[in-house]
Write an enzyme that holds these catalytic residues in place. Structure first.
Site, PDB file in Angstrom:
ATOM      1  N   ARG A   1      -7.448 -10.787  19.474  1.00 20.95           N
ATOM      2  CA  ARG A   1      -6.009 -11.067  19.485  1.00 20.95           C
ATOM      3  C   ARG A   1      -5.562 -11.565  20.846  1.00 20.95           C
ATOM      4  NH1 ARG A   1      -4.190  -5.960  15.577  1.00 20.95           N
ATOM      5  NH2 ARG A   1      -5.549  -6.716  13.919  1.00 20.95           N
TER       6      ARG A   1
ATOM      7  N   SER B   1       6.698   1.728  13.604  1.00 19.71           N
ATOM      8  CA  SER B   1       5.238   1.656  13.759  1.00 19.71           C
ATOM      9  C   SER B   1       4.772   2.058  15.152  1.00 19.71           C
ATOM     10  CB  SER B   1       4.798   0.213  13.484  1.00 19.71           C
ATOM     11  OG  SER B   1       3.487   0.002  13.945  1.00 19.71           O
TER      12      SER B   1
ATOM     13  N   TYR C   1       4.848  -8.874  16.028  1.00 20.84           N
ATOM     14  CA  TYR C   1       5.098  -7.815  15.037  1.00 20.84           C
ATOM     15  C   TYR C   1       5.660  -6.562  15.727  1.00 20.84           C
ATOM     16  CZ  TYR C   1       3.990  -3.862  11.948  1.00 20.84           C
ATOM     17  OH  TYR C   1       4.058  -2.703  11.198  1.00 20.84           O
TER      18      TYR C   1
ATOM     19  N   ASP D   1      15.005 -10.025  -1.841  1.00 17.31           N
ATOM     20  CA  ASP D   1      14.182 -10.430  -0.698  1.00 17.31           C
ATOM     21  C   ASP D   1      14.912 -10.042   0.585  1.00 17.31           C
ATOM     22  OD1 ASP D   1      12.885 -12.155   1.357  1.00 17.31           O
ATOM     23  OD2 ASP D   1      11.864 -12.983  -0.389  1.00 17.31           O
TER      24      ASP D   1
ATOM     25  N   GLN E   1       0.827  -1.215   0.000  1.00 15.88           N
ATOM     26  CA  GLN E   1       0.000   0.000   0.000  1.00 15.88           C
ATOM     27  C   GLN E   1       0.863   1.269   0.000  1.00 15.88           C
ATOM     28  OE1 GLN E   1      -3.434   1.902   2.774  1.00 15.88           O
ATOM     29  NE2 GLN E   1      -1.471   1.687   3.779  1.00 15.88           N
TER      30      GLN E   1
ATOM     31  N   GLU F   1       2.642   0.509  16.634  1.00 15.32           N
ATOM     32  CA  GLU F   1       2.465  -0.758  17.375  1.00 15.32           C
ATOM     33  C   GLU F   1       3.564  -0.937  18.415  1.00 15.32           C
ATOM     34  OE1 GLU F   1       0.489  -3.930  17.423  1.00 15.32           O
ATOM     35  OE2 GLU F   1      -0.893  -2.312  16.996  1.00 15.32           O
TER      36      GLU F   1
END
Ligand code: NAP
Ligand code: G4F
Length: 321
Positions: free
Chosen positions: A276, A123, A147, A56, A12, A125
């Site tokens: 979660r 992030s 994460y 990668d 995105q 998070e």
């Protein structure tokens, strides 16, 4: 002509960043990983203006080659395993991509183009269960998912290479940013896609998890401007980026359904399967540093964002019918 290498260009935010840099006259290189079916939907409209390099985050040599071939002035590391629930199912892979992958990218730059400016997609998070609200650059991290933990590593290795090797490294601590290009599994897009399907008679219910969770949701197209600005400063630094407003998943449903003339209570059902193991209850940004130093501010409101996403999903599904 400036050269930029973007990892995660098929994602995105990478797709919006690529558009922005192409518009600014950059030569843009994008790192893509090999897949049996090409996933270029988000960048199909600019494919003739960018150069794709195979590589990668798991493969050190491919990153060294990508830096060597692109010889970038700026590197934007947006690639990651970015879906929080998957990080409980695949914690080791998440760490390989989202933590050690950052070190591999930094090593490639240190070896091949040490003066390239580096952006790390950190992030909100990372704040997780912090007591402090709103969160700024000085707020303590308390990640609540594999994460989030992986992103804390990515944050600190970026700072560490800045301090150890004098590299121009910046962390953008971005709060949730959304758009019509958001992955379908993230809650905003899951809701707007469901609204479109219900409106067009293709579905009659939507199963969600925790409706009380609160997030600071902004528009990805606004946030890539902040990302670019970070690398245009004289000194490398870390910045929190968000709107400063917080809304619950329930409010998200209200806005999206009512925009389509529907009542969310008639369609939304709670399914504990989407809860979660450890939730982040609320996140809200204090991005006063970015506003002052970068001169950045968001231009799209929460309501405008959700309405834009509902419109786009209705349009897309109508064309598919
Ligand atoms: P996204 O749509 O999930 O895109 C992730 C990108 O990473 C894709 O291009 C994916 O490629 C690529 N990728 C994954 N694993 C890779 C690997 N091993 N090697 C190379 N590429 C790999 O995520 P996004 O929303 O654009 O977010 C961009 C970054 O910002 C991520 O690092 C995310 O964690 C971080 N972030 C996002 C938000 C947000 O609200 N969106 C907020 C804060 C931070 P494929 O197309 O091949 O899968
Ligand atoms: O949309 P979400 O999955 O995003 P989340 O977990 O906040 O993570 C996103 O933003 C982070 C920045 O803070 C990024 F770093 C990360 O890469 C990603 O882009 O969930 C948002 C909230 C959560 O509290 C979740 O429990 O929505 C709640 N939710 C309720 N029902 C749901 C659902 N989330 C999802 N994905 N699906 C549901 O059915």
């Amino acid at each position: 002509m400036k050269k930029a290498l973007i990892t995660g260009i098929t994602g995105q935010t990478g797709s919006y960043l690529a558009e922005l840099l192409v518009d600014k006259g950059y030569k843009v290189f994008g790192l893509i990983r090999r897949a049996s079916v090409e996933r270029h939907e988000r960048i199909s409209h600019i494919l003739d203006k960018i150069t794709l390099l195979q590589g990668d985050l798991l493969d050190q040599y491919s990153l060294i080659e990508a830096v060597k071939k692109s010889n970038p002035d700026e590197v934007y590391n947006l690639a990651a395993q970015s879906f929080v629930p998957t990080s409980w199912n695949q914690p080791v892979l998440t760490a390989e991509f989202t933590s050690v992958g950052v070190t591999r990218m930094l090593e490639a730059i240190r070896l091949m183009k040490k003066d390239a400016k580096f952006y790390q997609a950190s992030s909100s998070e990372m704040f997780g269960a912090t007591e402090e609200s709103p969160q700024n650059e000085r707020t303590r991290f308390h990640p609540r998912s594999p994460y989030g933990v992986a992103k804390v590593y990515g944050y600190w290795i970026t700072v560490n290479y800045r301090e150890s090797y004098d590299m121009f490294n910046c962390n953008g601590i971005l709060f949730n940013h959304e758009s019509p290009r958001r992955g379908l599994e993230f809650v905003t897009r899951k809701v707007t896609n469901a609204v479109a399907m219900i409106k067009l008679g293709m579905a009659d219910e939507l199963l969600l998890g925790n409706l009380e969770a609160r997030r600071d949701w902004g528009f990805a197209g606004d946030y890539v401007k902040a990302i670019w600005l970070m690398l245009q400063q004289d000194k490398p630094d870390d910045y929190v980026i968000g709107t400063g407003e917080m809304h619950s998943v329930k409010e998200l449903c209200e806005v999206a359904f009512s925009y389509a003339g529907l009542n969310y209570e008639d369609y939304v059902k709670v399914d504990k399967a989407f809860y979660r193991p450890a939730e982040v209850d609320k996140l809200m940004a204090d991005s006063s540093k970015a506003r002052k130093v970068l001169g950045w501010k968001p231009s799209v409101s929460f309501k405008e964002l959700i309405e834009m996403m509902v419109d786009a999903d209705i349009e897309r599904l109508k064309n598919k019918k």
